[in-house]
Each structure stands twice: as structure tokens, then as C-alpha cells.
Design an enzyme around this catalytic site. Structure first.
Site, PDB file in Angstrom:
ATOM      1  N   THR A  31     -26.542  -1.322 -75.214  1.00 27.71           N
ATOM      2  CA  THR A  31     -25.248  -1.129 -75.899  1.00 27.71           C
ATOM      3  C   THR A  31     -25.431  -1.276 -77.409  1.00 27.71           C
ATOM      4  O   THR A  31     -24.867  -0.503 -78.198  1.00 27.71           O
ATOM      5  CB  THR A  31     -24.219  -2.177 -75.413  1.00 27.71           C
ATOM      6  OG1 THR A  31     -24.281  -2.235 -73.995  1.00 27.71           O
ATOM      7  CG2 THR A  31     -22.817  -1.835 -75.853  1.00 27.71           C
ATOM      8  N   THR A  60     -29.237   0.093 -65.315  1.00 29.14           N
ATOM      9  CA  THR A  60     -30.379  -0.733 -64.933  1.00 29.14           C
ATOM     10  C   THR A  60     -31.124  -0.034 -63.783  1.00 29.14           C
ATOM     11  O   THR A  60     -32.182  -0.477 -63.382  1.00 29.14           O
ATOM     12  CB  THR A  60     -29.905  -2.117 -64.443  1.00 29.14           C
ATOM     13  OG1 THR A  60     -28.866  -1.903 -63.481  1.00 29.14           O
ATOM     14  CG2 THR A  60     -29.393  -2.965 -65.584  1.00 29.14           C
ATOM     15  N   ARG A  72     -30.926 -11.009 -75.289  1.00 27.86           N
ATOM     16  CA  ARG A  72     -29.635 -11.643 -74.967  1.00 27.86           C
ATOM     17  C   ARG A  72     -29.843 -13.112 -74.591  1.00 27.86           C
ATOM     18  O   ARG A  72     -29.070 -13.989 -74.972  1.00 27.86           O
ATOM     19  CB  ARG A  72     -28.935 -10.903 -73.823  1.00 27.86           C
ATOM     20  CG  ARG A  72     -27.611 -11.568 -73.420  1.00 27.86           C
ATOM     21  CD  ARG A  72     -26.859 -10.804 -72.353  1.00 27.86           C
ATOM     22  NE  ARG A  72     -26.434  -9.520 -72.833  1.00 27.86           N
ATOM     23  CZ  ARG A  72     -26.338  -8.426 -72.076  1.00 27.86           C
ATOM     24  NH1 ARG A  72     -26.644  -8.484 -70.797  1.00 27.86           N
ATOM     25  NH2 ARG A  72     -25.938  -7.288 -72.591  1.00 27.86           N
TER      26      ARG A  72
END
Ligand code: ADE
Length: 353
Positions: free
Chosen positions: A81, A174, A233
Site C-alpha cells: 500500500t 498475498t 510493519r
């Protein structure tokens, strides 16, 4: 008070191992938006992919056409993203972000397609979860920039072509293998995002610490990076959590010692494995002689759903070589046995099939 409820949420998250689950959650969304890199220069890692994208963007600008449709695939948390946002920024266009599960009815996807401005980017996350109807609507939208609509019933059915503006679609998944080939074939660029190296993660950790005004030493950054499962992340979350420990329990600086002690408390080991990963590996070793064992059996024994095991635990365990996929099921490697303190099985027991 807000701080108390935040603490409560935090302890719940720790208990559920949420810190090292690379899937995005509501908390991450706000946090990530604040620290997201906005340009190729500030986006660390994925070097080859960035080079390819830069060339495509330049060519599109020279041709004065929108960028080709792009598909990003790879494990969660690697920046799909974020990269879509960078592309929008670098191309000078706006971006609409949605995900396949929120495009359930045909009017959801039609509405969003008709609202696009010329050249705009439409980002669809989890694109492998699109239903058949939405997918079929996308075929002509992506290929011919139009909607094929039908009106009337049986004999009086009429087809209408409604033109759309030219746009760029960026899909993320994914599970590239779950995409139908007609949909996959409509992307001009298809790229896999790779796990980050330790050096790249050190840069991510330092960048995030600096944005959050957290002091960190080189060793402290290296310690967090090596326990972040190759995933920015996770690295970003750990910076925040270890930063909290540094302020509350130490003198505010993330050093190697502070990082080690905090990550131990958070039950994240040297390699970034959490208790679910270790339980999974131990289960295969102790109950199934190191494997092979089917994913359904593991899911039932662990009480974790198959999707979590496949999308969250396995990619990193496969990457480290601790887990192997064989036609007959999952198997642990001798390295995993050594790492967890078991004596590796004899050579005759190590055959894969
Ligand atoms: N945060 C998340 N992903 C990142 C990346 N690739 N570069 C810099 N910061 C990030």
C-alpha cells in the site's frame, strides 16, 4: 482516561502476539499513515522494483498516458500500500484506496470506477478476494476503460458500453496464485515484494525512531531490525513499543540492552519468532516426529485458523528455512531443531518424502 485504555489494549495485544503479526490492524492504519514514506527517496528497500517503477513512470509521463496496471504480491507488511501511495505522489495523481471485501455488490465497484478522475490510481487490496461479478466488471474497465452494462431481461436484454476515464489500477495480494488468469493477464507489471534485509530494516527503524522523536543507538536499531521478521510493519511497531519501555523503564534511549530486555518481555526471540511460531515448530517436532504433517492437522491442534498459519506464520518460517513445504505436509528443518534446543533427527529420518 485515554492513556489507561491504551495500556489495556496494549496488554491485550501483547497477549495475542499481535505485535509480530504482519497483518494490518486499525491501530496500525493511523500509525502507519503518519510514518509512511511519500517518495522513492524515502522508501527503503525493494531496490529492483523501485528502479522498474521509476522507468515505467518516466515512460508514462513522456507518452502522456496513465501508468500500466500494476499487481504487487508478497507477504503482508512489506509495503504494498505504501508503494502505491509513493507511485501516486511521484506521478502527481491522486489515489483511491479500497479492498476487495468492501466491493461485494456490483454497484460498489461500478460506483468507484465511475467516480475516478482521469489518470487517478485505484488501489485494491486483497484483490484475490474479489467476487466473480466484480472481477468481470473489471475486465473491460481495465482493458478498454469502459463498463459493459446489461439492461432488460431475457429476449429484450441490451448491452451498453459506458465509457470511463483512463486510470491506473494497482492490485495487491498475498496470494498471487489465487488470482484468475484473465484478471492477472490484465496487469502490465507484476511484481513480488521481497522480505527486507537486516541492513534495510536498520534504516527503517532509524527513520521511524527519528520521526517519532525516539533516541536510538546503532546497536539498538540493529537489535530491533534482527527481530522484525524481514518486515517493516513489524519493525515500526517494535520501535514504538521498545520506545515506550525506554521511556518508562530506562533513560529514554533505545540501546541494545533496552531493546533486548523489552523484546524479551514482549516474548519476541532473537530471530523474531513469537510463541505461536515456536509452538507450531515444537508441535511438529514432538508430536509428528518433525513432519511431514498436514496444515489442517496443525490448525486443529493449535486452534489457529489455516489462513493465519499460511499467511502470517509460514512465510517467515519458510524464508528462514525453519519450515519446509512438502507434497505430504509441513516439515521442520534440522536448523529449526537446533535453534529450539532439540537434537536433529538422524539422516535416515530427515528424508522429505
Ligand atoms: N515504513 C514501512 N515501509 C517502509 C519503507 N519501505 N521505507 C521506509 N519506511 C517504511
Amino acid at each position: 482516561m485515554a492513556i489507561i485504555s491504551d495500556d489495556e489494549n496494549f496488554s491485550k495485544k501483547v497477549k495475542k502476539n499481535v505485535l509480530v503479526k504482519p497483518e494490518v490492524n486499525e491501530y496500525d492504519k493511523t500509525f502507519e499513515n503518519n510514518i509512511r514514506p511519500k517518495s522513492f527517496d524515502s522508501y527503503i528497500g525493494q531496490t529492483n522494483l523501485k528502479e522498474t517503477l521509476k522507468i515505467s513512470i518516466e515512460a508514462a509521463k513522456k507518452r502522456e498516458t496513465p501508468l500500466d496496471h500494476i499487481l504487487f504480491y508478497g507477504p503482508p507488511g512489506l509495503g504494498k500500500t505504501t508503494l502505491a501511495g509513493v507511485i501516486a505522489q511521484e506521478t502527481g495523481v491522486s489515489i483511491k484506496i479500497t479492498s476487495a471485501p468492501s466491493l461485494e455488490r456490483p454497484r460498489d465497484i461500478i460506483g468507484i470506477l465511475m467516480s475516478l478522475k482521469a489518470g487517478e490510481i485505484l488501489f485494491i487490496d486483497e484483490i484475490h478476494r474479489l467476487n466473480k461479478l466484480a472481477e468481470e466488471i473489471l475486465y473491460s474497465a481495465m482493458e478498454d476503460f469502459c463498463l459493459d452494462m446489461t439492461t432488460g431481461k431475457s429476449q429484450s436484454v441490451k448491452t451498453m458500453r459506458v465509457p470511463l476515464v483512463k486510470f491506473t489500477m494497482i492490485g495487491a495480494t498475498t496470494k498471487a496464485g489465487d488470482l484468475s488468469s484473465p484478471l492477472r493477464d490484465r496487469f502490465g507489471l507484476i511484481h513480488r515484494l521481497e522480505f527486507y534485509t537486516k541492513e534495510e530494516l536498520i534504516q527503517v527503524v532509524k527513520r521511524t525512531a527519528s520521526i517519532l522523536n525516539i533516541k536510538i543507538t546503532d546497536d539498538g536499531a540493529a537489535e530491533i531490525a534482527s527481530r522484525s521478521r524481514g518486515t517493516p510493519r513489524i519493525a515500526n511497531r517494535l520501535v514504538k513499543r521498545v520506545g515506550d519501555f525506554a521511556i518508562v523503564k530506562f533513560d529514554g534511549v533505545i540501546t541494545e540492552e533496552v531493546a533486548k530486555k523489552s523484546l524479551e518481555t514482549l516474548d519476541i526471540d532473537n530471530m523474531g519468532l513469537n510463541s505461536t511460531d515456536r509452538t507450531l515448530l515444537r508441535l511438529i517436532i514432538e508430536k509428528y516426529d518433525g513432519g511431514p504433517v498436514g496444515i489442517e492437522t496443525l490448525s486443529a491442534a493449535l486452534g489457529e485458523d489455516i489462513k493465519t498459519l499460511e499467511d502470517v506464520c509460514e512465510p517467515y518460517l519458510l524464508q528462514t528455512g525453519f519450515l519446509q513445504r512438502t507434497p505430504r505436509g509441513r516439515k521442520v528443518s534440522p536448523e529449526a531443531m537446533r535453534y529450539l534446543g532439540y537434537k536433529p533427527l538422524g539422516a535416515s529420518q530427515q528424508t522429505l518424502f
